[in-house]
Scaffold this motif. Structure first.
Motif, PDB file in Angstrom:
ATOM      1  N   SER A  47      42.263  31.227  45.794  1.00 45.02           N
ATOM      2  CA  SER A  47      41.106  30.296  46.435  1.00 45.02           C
ATOM      3  C   SER A  47      40.801  29.326  45.521  1.00 45.02           C
ATOM      4  CB  SER A  47      39.830  31.176  46.742  1.00 45.02           C
ATOM      5  OG  SER A  47      39.426  31.614  45.318  1.00 45.02           O
ATOM      6  N   SER A 122      35.862  24.461  40.309  1.00 46.39           N
ATOM      7  CA  SER A 122      36.842  25.568  40.091  1.00 46.39           C
ATOM      8  C   SER A 122      36.459  26.920  39.740  1.00 46.39           C
ATOM      9  CB  SER A 122      37.341  25.006  38.459  1.00 46.39           C
ATOM     10  OG  SER A 122      36.245  24.720  37.706  1.00 46.39           O
ATOM     11  N   LEU A 124      35.135  29.877  37.121  1.00 47.65           N
ATOM     12  CA  LEU A 124      34.478  29.794  35.923  1.00 47.65           C
ATOM     13  C   LEU A 124      35.127  30.490  34.763  1.00 47.65           C
ATOM     14  CD1 LEU A 124      30.670  30.017  37.213  1.00 47.65           C
ATOM     15  CD2 LEU A 124      32.053  28.120  36.956  1.00 47.65           C
ATOM     16  N   TRP A 125      35.958  31.589  35.262  1.00 52.16           N
ATOM     17  CA  TRP A 125      36.266  32.264  34.171  1.00 52.16           C
ATOM     18  C   TRP A 125      37.300  31.601  33.054  1.00 52.16           C
ATOM     19  CZ3 TRP A 125      41.830  31.965  34.134  1.00 52.16           C
ATOM     20  CH2 TRP A 125      42.345  31.708  35.261  1.00 52.16           C
ATOM     21  N   SER A 144      26.640  25.314  44.260  1.00 49.77           N
ATOM     22  CA  SER A 144      27.631  24.642  45.015  1.00 49.77           C
ATOM     23  C   SER A 144      27.161  23.912  46.011  1.00 49.77           C
ATOM     24  CB  SER A 144      28.777  25.464  45.334  1.00 49.77           C
ATOM     25  OG  SER A 144      28.277  26.494  46.299  1.00 49.77           O
ATOM     26  N   VAL A 176      36.017  40.048  30.933  1.00 52.15           N
ATOM     27  CA  VAL A 176      35.321  38.852  31.892  1.00 52.15           C
ATOM     28  C   VAL A 176      35.043  39.209  33.292  1.00 52.15           C
ATOM     29  CG1 VAL A 176      36.092  36.593  32.957  1.00 52.15           C
ATOM     30  CG2 VAL A 176      36.812  37.128  30.435  1.00 52.15           C
ATOM     31  N   PHE A 177      34.120  38.844  33.775  1.00 51.22           N
ATOM     32  CA  PHE A 177      33.899  39.026  35.361  1.00 51.22           C
ATOM     33  C   PHE A 177      33.534  37.630  35.861  1.00 51.22           C
ATOM     34  CE2 PHE A 177      29.513  40.754  34.120  1.00 51.22           C
ATOM     35  CZ  PHE A 177      28.678  39.498  34.952  1.00 51.22           C
ATOM     36  N   GLU A 188      38.052  31.577  50.062  1.00 46.04           N
ATOM     37  CA  GLU A 188      38.472  32.622  50.937  1.00 46.04           C
ATOM     38  C   GLU A 188      38.433  32.479  52.099  1.00 46.04           C
ATOM     39  OE1 GLU A 188      40.171  35.171  49.301  1.00 46.04           O
ATOM     40  OE2 GLU A 188      39.841  34.797  47.190  1.00 46.04           O
ATOM     41  N   ARG A 304      39.027  50.423  37.001  1.00 46.59           N
ATOM     42  CA  ARG A 304      39.599  49.223  36.163  1.00 46.59           C
ATOM     43  C   ARG A 304      38.501  48.181  35.820  1.00 46.59           C
ATOM     44  NH1 ARG A 304      40.081  44.180  38.779  1.00 46.59           N
ATOM     45  NH2 ARG A 304      40.335  44.106  41.018  1.00 46.59           N
ATOM     46  N   ARG A 310      43.881  40.245  37.239  1.00 44.50           N
ATOM     47  CA  ARG A 310      44.207  38.812  36.941  1.00 44.50           C
ATOM     48  C   ARG A 310      44.973  38.705  35.500  1.00 44.50           C
ATOM     49  NH1 ARG A 310      41.752  35.150  34.671  1.00 44.50           N
ATOM     50  NH2 ARG A 310      39.703  36.441  33.910  1.00 44.50           N
TER      51      ARG A 310
HETATM   52  P1  NDP Z   1      36.384  38.277  43.489  1.00 44.85           P
HETATM   53  O1  NDP Z   1      35.575  38.746  44.385  1.00 44.85           O
HETATM   54  O2  NDP Z   1      37.764  37.889  43.945  1.00 44.85           O
HETATM   55  O3  NDP Z   1      36.443  38.810  42.269  1.00 44.85           O
HETATM   56  C1  NDP Z   1      34.960  39.090  41.619  1.00 44.85           C
HETATM   57  C2  NDP Z   1      35.298  39.713  40.237  1.00 44.85           C
HETATM   58  O4  NDP Z   1      35.428  41.267  40.456  1.00 44.85           O
HETATM   59  C3  NDP Z   1      36.705  39.277  39.394  1.00 44.85           C
HETATM   60  O5  NDP Z   1      36.336  39.213  37.990  1.00 44.85           O
HETATM   61  C4  NDP Z   1      37.538  40.623  39.998  1.00 44.85           C
HETATM   62  O6  NDP Z   1      38.614  40.668  38.794  1.00 44.85           O
HETATM   63  C5  NDP Z   1      36.615  41.610  39.912  1.00 44.85           C
HETATM   64  N1  NDP Z   1      37.018  42.582  40.933  1.00 44.85           N
HETATM   65  C6  NDP Z   1      37.295  42.635  41.843  1.00 44.85           C
HETATM   66  N2  NDP Z   1      37.584  44.085  42.269  1.00 44.85           N
HETATM   67  C7  NDP Z   1      37.317  44.703  41.554  1.00 44.85           C
HETATM   68  C8  NDP Z   1      37.402  46.346  41.340  1.00 44.85           C
HETATM   69  N3  NDP Z   1      37.876  46.980  42.246  1.00 44.85           N
HETATM   70  N4  NDP Z   1      37.003  46.745  40.148  1.00 44.85           N
HETATM   71  C9  NDP Z   1      36.592  46.036  38.905  1.00 44.85           C
HETATM   72  N5  NDP Z   1      36.417  44.581  39.110  1.00 44.85           N
HETATM   73  C10 NDP Z   1      36.982  43.945  40.108  1.00 44.85           C
HETATM   74  O7  NDP Z   1      35.631  36.867  43.294  1.00 44.85           O
HETATM   75  P2  NDP Z   1      35.138  35.776  44.331  1.00 44.85           P
HETATM   76  O8  NDP Z   1      35.833  35.891  45.541  1.00 44.85           O
HETATM   77  O9  NDP Z   1      33.621  36.096  44.417  1.00 44.85           O
HETATM   78  O10 NDP Z   1      35.245  34.292  43.545  1.00 44.85           O
HETATM   79  C11 NDP Z   1      36.565  33.923  43.196  1.00 44.85           C
HETATM   80  C12 NDP Z   1      36.444  32.689  42.510  1.00 44.85           C
HETATM   81  O11 NDP Z   1      35.591  31.580  42.975  1.00 44.85           O
HETATM   82  C13 NDP Z   1      35.685  32.849  40.935  1.00 44.85           C
HETATM   83  O12 NDP Z   1      36.506  32.589  39.976  1.00 44.85           O
HETATM   84  C14 NDP Z   1      34.550  31.868  41.188  1.00 44.85           C
HETATM   85  O13 NDP Z   1      34.244  31.435  39.886  1.00 44.85           O
HETATM   86  C15 NDP Z   1      35.087  30.896  42.207  1.00 44.85           C
HETATM   87  N6  NDP Z   1      33.826  29.941  42.732  1.00 44.85           N
HETATM   88  C16 NDP Z   1      33.535  28.871  42.471  1.00 44.85           C
HETATM   89  C17 NDP Z   1      32.588  28.088  42.819  1.00 44.85           C
HETATM   90  C18 NDP Z   1      32.085  26.839  42.483  1.00 44.85           C
HETATM   91  O14 NDP Z   1      31.548  26.180  42.872  1.00 44.85           O
HETATM   92  N7  NDP Z   1      33.001  26.144  41.549  1.00 44.85           N
HETATM   93  C19 NDP Z   1      31.754  28.724  43.924  1.00 44.85           C
HETATM   94  C20 NDP Z   1      32.175  30.137  44.194  1.00 44.85           C
HETATM   95  C21 NDP Z   1      33.391  30.432  43.725  1.00 44.85           C
HETATM   96  P3  NDP Z   1      40.010  40.331  39.199  1.00 44.85           P
HETATM   97  O15 NDP Z   1      40.235  38.700  39.320  1.00 44.85           O
HETATM   98  O16 NDP Z   1      40.792  40.948  38.161  1.00 44.85           O
HETATM   99  O17 NDP Z   1      40.215  41.062  40.457  1.00 44.85           O
END
Ligand code: NDP
Ligand code: PYC
Length: 345
Positions: A47, A122, A124-125, A144, A176-177, A188, A304, A310
């Motif tokens: 995404s 982008s 933020l991680w 946003s 990192v989250f 998405e 996890r 990631r």
């Molecule tokens: P996700 O729901 O995909 O993931 C959220 C976080 O939760 C991640 O760190 C992920 O780690 C973790 N995670 C997911 N599943 C599990 C699990 N089962 N157990 C433990 N941890 C888990 O993120 P979003 O869809 O909400 O956001 C995606 C991206 O969009 C982000 O990077 C965000 O910064 C970006 N974004 C940017 C915006 C902007 O304005 N610039 C606006 C909105 C979003 P992992 O990645 O390892 O799965």
């Protein structure tokens, strides 16, 4: 359609950097923007991966982002450092100010970076991982666009307002989250729309306030916050801290300024950096070792950690390359050859 092809991470980075340079970005800015996009693709965060290039090119073509902006740092020696992105992308501004932020956090224990007037698209991680490499804990957030209804409401008002946290660890990867405060990122839903697949229940409501799994109806209606009133409150906090407090646009104003959601949002961003060693100094305890005990105990339950998926994806991409579809490769080639003209060709 032909099978996906894998291309080495460095090759994709070089190609995406070239695309942005061709579209008028300074080499430093092109490298920073390409870096975060390719990192998203490398870590299987589609995404905010290469799919975002077209959106970036569209704001460039519309003249709503300044391609050759040079970030200007305003540092009065206090805890708050400002960097004016000058209407350019946020990523070059962060890169320009990262060292000053890290040094100030280590000097006084706690420092903040205010990024002003930036185009922010982008994940933020990227930023909090960089600060963890510097040994710092950090929080990053930004508004946003008004895509999201507050809990109990039915109309878009809040942004998808992401928030990320990083914590340094002794091994190769920090804790990192990073997530949108909406149930899912807007990107998405857009990917579901393009694929012609329904979105999961609970992500959004349509224009009339009814639950929907149709991505088109969701994009025209309102997204929902995660955790109902809890996500709604955190999202509101992001609007207040990274919008109102900075004197930069909140999500509603950002949307009014751009005139629609077709173009990426322009506003500010806030990054807080904290030096664990400074906070723990008088306790005599090692905060990183204490943190390790918790993180290890979480893993010991079979749970996890966020970012674990990631980091695993990253290892595979670095070893085997990044799989891209024939359509993605063709689009990259078109952008590289035609630059902004590819949008109308
Ligand atoms: P996700 O729901 O995909 O993931 C959220 C976080 O939760 C991640 O760190 C992920 O780690 C973790 N995670 C997911 N599943 C599990 C699990 N089962 N157990 C433990 N941890 C888990 O993120 P979003 O869809 O909400 O956001 C995606 C991206 O969009 C982000 O990077 C965000 O910064 C970006 N974004 C940017 C915006 C902007 O304005 N610039 C606006 C909105 C979003 P992992 O990645 O390892 O799965
Ligand atoms: O995916 O919600 C999102 C988003 C908004 C701005 C950049 N990404």
């Amino acid at each position: 359609m032909a099978d996906p092809k894998t291309i080495p991470v460095a090759e994709l980075l070089a190609q995406v950097t070239k695309i942005f340079e061709r579209c008028g970005l300074r080499p430093e800015s092109a490298a920073a923007v390409a870096g975060v996009i390719v990192a998203g693709e490398r870590d299987h965060c589609k995404s905010h991966g290469i799919y975002r290039i077209e959106g970036c090119l569209r704001v460039l073509a519309a003249g709503k982002v300044v391609p050759d902006a040079v970030p200007v740092i305003h540092d009065a020696g206090k805890a708050v450092i400002e960097v004016d992105a000058g209407g350019g992308f946020s990523n070059p501004a962060f890169c320009a100010a990262r060292a000053a932020l890290a040094a100030r956090a280590k000097e006084v224990g706690l420092a903040a970076l205010v990024i002003r007037d930036c185009l922010h698209f982008s994940a933020l991680w990227h930023d909090v991982e960089a600060l963890a490499e510097d040994g710092l804990a950090s929080l990053s957030m930004c508004p946003s666009y008004s895509f999201v209804a507050p809990a109990g409401g039915t109309k878009p008002l809040l942004g998808t307002n992401p928030i990320a946290f990083g914590w340094p660890r002794p091994g190769p990867h920090p804790y990192v989250f990073d997530f949108a405060t909406s149930v899912a990122a807007r990107g998405e839903i857009e990917l579901h729309r393009r694929a012609g697949t329904p979105i999961p229940e609970g992500w959004a409501i349509d224009r009339d306030g009814n639950p929907t799994t149709d991505p088109e109806a969701a994009l025209g209606g309102a997204m929902l916050t995660f955790g109902a009133h809890k996500g709604s409150a955190i999202s509101t906090m992001v609007e207040l801290l990274a919008g109102a407090m900075l004197g930069e646009f909140m999500s509603k104003e950002a949307l009014d300024f751009m005139g629609g959601t077709d173009l990426l949002p322009r506003h500010g961003a806030l990054i807080l950096a904290l030096d664990p060693a400074s906070f723990a100094a008088r306790s005599g305890r090692d905060p990183i070792a204490e943190g390790e005990r918790l993180l290890t105990a979480i893993g010991a339950q079979g749970a996890r950690l966020p970012s674990q998926r990631r980091f695993a994806a990253r290892a595979v991409s670095l070893r085997d390359g990044i799989p891209l579809s024939a359509a993605e490769l063709a689009q990259l080639a078109r952008f590289e050859t035609l630059g902004l003209a590819a949008l109308t060709a």
